[in-house]
Design an enzyme around this catalytic site. Structure first.
Site, PDB file in Angstrom:
ATOM      1  N   GLY A  46       0.939  -1.166  -0.039  1.00 32.90           N
ATOM      2  CA  GLY A  46       0.038  -0.026   0.014  1.00 32.90           C
ATOM      3  C   GLY A  46       0.913   1.183  -0.005  1.00 32.90           C
ATOM      4  O   GLY A  46       2.119   1.139   0.303  1.00 32.90           O
ATOM      5  N   GLN A  51       3.048   9.919   1.169  1.00 35.34           N
ATOM      6  CA  GLN A  51       4.438   9.377   1.433  1.00 35.34           C
ATOM      7  C   GLN A  51       5.362   9.630   0.360  1.00 35.34           C
ATOM      8  O   GLN A  51       6.642   9.501   0.337  1.00 35.34           O
ATOM      9  CB  GLN A  51       4.159   7.823   1.467  1.00 35.34           C
ATOM     10  CG  GLN A  51       3.624   7.287   2.688  1.00 35.34           C
ATOM     11  CD  GLN A  51       3.304   5.690   2.804  1.00 35.34           C
ATOM     12  OE1 GLN A  51       2.292   5.104   2.281  1.00 35.34           O
ATOM     13  NE2 GLN A  51       4.344   5.073   3.495  1.00 35.34           N
ATOM     14  N   CYS A  94       5.781  -0.103   7.469  1.00 32.12           N
ATOM     15  CA  CYS A  94       5.611   0.883   6.571  1.00 32.12           C
ATOM     16  C   CYS A  94       6.662   1.455   5.981  1.00 32.12           C
ATOM     17  O   CYS A  94       7.674   1.401   6.547  1.00 32.12           O
ATOM     18  CB  CYS A  94       4.937   2.150   7.819  1.00 32.12           C
ATOM     19  SG  CYS A  94       4.491   3.905   6.707  1.00 32.12           S
ATOM     20  N   LEU A  95       6.418   1.731   4.754  1.00 30.87           N
ATOM     21  CA  LEU A  95       7.707   2.102   3.821  1.00 30.87           C
ATOM     22  C   LEU A  95       8.311   3.258   4.306  1.00 30.87           C
ATOM     23  O   LEU A  95       9.436   3.611   4.078  1.00 30.87           O
ATOM     24  CB  LEU A  95       7.087   2.340   2.332  1.00 30.87           C
ATOM     25  CG  LEU A  95       6.360   0.973   1.745  1.00 30.87           C
ATOM     26  CD1 LEU A  95       6.025   1.263   0.383  1.00 30.87           C
ATOM     27  CD2 LEU A  95       7.893   0.093   1.614  1.00 30.87           C
ATOM     28  N   HIS A 136      -4.743   1.487   7.894  1.00 28.60           N
ATOM     29  CA  HIS A 136      -3.210   2.075   8.119  1.00 28.60           C
ATOM     30  C   HIS A 136      -3.067   2.972   7.072  1.00 28.60           C
ATOM     31  O   HIS A 136      -2.279   4.073   7.300  1.00 28.60           O
ATOM     32  CB  HIS A 136      -2.053   0.829   7.608  1.00 28.60           C
ATOM     33  CG  HIS A 136      -0.915   1.230   7.240  1.00 28.60           C
ATOM     34  ND1 HIS A 136       0.423   0.744   8.416  1.00 28.60           N
ATOM     35  CD2 HIS A 136      -0.064   1.972   6.568  1.00 28.60           C
ATOM     36  CE1 HIS A 136       1.687   1.188   7.953  1.00 28.60           C
ATOM     37  NE2 HIS A 136       1.102   2.003   6.887  1.00 28.60           N
ATOM     38  N   GLU A 137      -3.703   3.100   5.629  1.00 28.58           N
ATOM     39  CA  GLU A 137      -3.358   4.075   4.749  1.00 28.58           C
ATOM     40  C   GLU A 137      -4.392   5.329   5.109  1.00 28.58           C
ATOM     41  O   GLU A 137      -3.774   6.449   4.738  1.00 28.58           O
ATOM     42  CB  GLU A 137      -3.626   3.586   3.385  1.00 28.58           C
ATOM     43  CG  GLU A 137      -2.896   2.198   2.836  1.00 28.58           C
ATOM     44  CD  GLU A 137      -1.568   2.539   2.767  1.00 28.58           C
ATOM     45  OE1 GLU A 137      -1.023   3.621   2.906  1.00 28.58           O
ATOM     46  OE2 GLU A 137      -0.902   1.642   2.860  1.00 28.58           O
ATOM     47  N   HIS A 140      -2.492   7.577   7.238  1.00 30.65           N
ATOM     48  CA  HIS A 140      -1.581   8.393   6.701  1.00 30.65           C
ATOM     49  C   HIS A 140      -2.239   9.705   6.177  1.00 30.65           C
ATOM     50  O   HIS A 140      -1.485  10.895   6.231  1.00 30.65           O
ATOM     51  CB  HIS A 140      -0.816   7.806   5.469  1.00 30.65           C
ATOM     52  CG  HIS A 140       0.221   6.869   5.586  1.00 30.65           C
ATOM     53  ND1 HIS A 140       1.362   7.117   6.149  1.00 30.65           N
ATOM     54  CD2 HIS A 140       0.588   5.466   5.502  1.00 30.65           C
ATOM     55  CE1 HIS A 140       2.347   6.114   6.478  1.00 30.65           C
ATOM     56  NE2 HIS A 140       1.719   5.126   5.845  1.00 30.65           N
TER      57      HIS A 140
HETATM   58  O1  GNR Z   1       3.818  -2.422   2.740  1.00 37.13           O
HETATM   59  C1  GNR Z   1       3.340  -2.379   3.860  1.00 37.13           C
HETATM   60  N1  GNR Z   1       3.011  -3.381   4.261  1.00 37.13           N
HETATM   61  C2  GNR Z   1       2.098  -3.346   5.438  1.00 37.13           C
HETATM   62  C3  GNR Z   1       2.124  -4.657   6.329  1.00 37.13           C
HETATM   63  C4  GNR Z   1       1.021  -4.737   7.165  1.00 37.13           C
HETATM   64  C5  GNR Z   1       0.008  -3.614   7.709  1.00 37.13           C
HETATM   65  C6  GNR Z   1       0.281  -2.415   6.780  1.00 37.13           C
HETATM   66  C7  GNR Z   1       1.105  -2.490   5.645  1.00 37.13           C
HETATM   67  S1  GNR Z   1       1.304  -1.070   4.641  1.00 37.13           S
HETATM   68  C8  GNR Z   1       2.856  -1.029   4.034  1.00 37.13           C
HETATM   69  C9  GNR Z   1       3.290   0.080   3.131  1.00 37.13           C
HETATM   70  C10 GNR Z   1       2.936   1.341   3.401  1.00 37.13           C
HETATM   71  O2  GNR Z   1       3.624   1.958   4.292  1.00 37.13           O
HETATM   72  N2  GNR Z   1       1.778   2.108   3.464  1.00 37.13           N
HETATM   73  O3  GNR Z   1       1.468   3.063   3.851  1.00 37.13           O
HETATM   74 NI    NI Z   2       2.640   3.222   5.671  1.00 40.05          NI
END
Ligand code: GNR
Ligand code: NI
Length: 174
Positions: A46, A51, A94-95, A136-137, A140
């Protein structure tokens, strides 16, 4: 299409609340194409526009397995309209928080309403990793990272380490 640099914590840009998109046009589709390419290259499942430094309410995702055909999902102006009372624990990464993984508890299921790649209104009922990833997104878009769900002790420790590795990288690049 182009790969854009991903902003990593600590960075004040990741705390910005993203603005709604006014129209889904070709310029926005170029952003979404770049985000998908950036997400695949990372690799991640995601990515929120903030980001890559764009404060718009845009998310891309792809939860397909490696051996499956790619299945990118595009969410413009997403709104979570329902969450289950039941919670689920997932180990999140998270990236923008590279190399850290921690359990986060969130509603196990949710419903999200959004505009798709073509600007068409859609709704999606999600569970499992998809539900976790959507939430999660969505965080952000509000300037929130998964580490904000952890204890202050854990978060501060991670941010200190991230800050140090950023400094080391900057020095190495000189
Ligand atoms: O790549 C991602 N893996 C992930 C694993 C578990 C819960 C959420 C994520 S999102 C993350 C990519 C990212 O940072 N998205 O904002
Ligand atoms: Ni993230």
């Amino acid at each position: 299409m182009a790969i854009r640099p991903i902003i990593t914590a600590p960075d004040s840009r990741l705390k910005v609340i993203s603005e709604p998109v006014e129209r889904v046009d070709d310029a926005l589709r170029t952003l979404m194409d770049d985000m998908v390419e950036t997400m695949y290259a990372a690799p991640g499942i995601g990515l929120a526009a903030i980001q890559v430094g764009v404060a718009k309410r845009v998310i891309v995702m792809d939860l397909s397995r490696e051996e499956e055909p790619k299945a990118p999902l595009y969410f413009v102006n997403p709104v979570i309209t329902w969450t289950s009372k039941e919670l689920a624990l997932y180990e999140e990464g998270c990236l923008s928080v590279p190399e850290f993984y921690e359990d986060v508890e969130r509603p196990a299921r949710c419903r999200v309403e959004f505009l798709d790649y073509h600007g068409k209104a859609q709704a999606l009922d999600a569970e499992g990793l998809l539900a976790t990833c959507i939430q999660h997104e969505m965080d952000h878009l509000q300037g929130i990272l998964f580490i904000d769900h952890l204890s202050r002790l854990k978060r501060d420790m991670m941010l200190r380490k991230l800050s140090k590795s950023k400094k080391r990288q900057a020095e190495a690049a000189e």
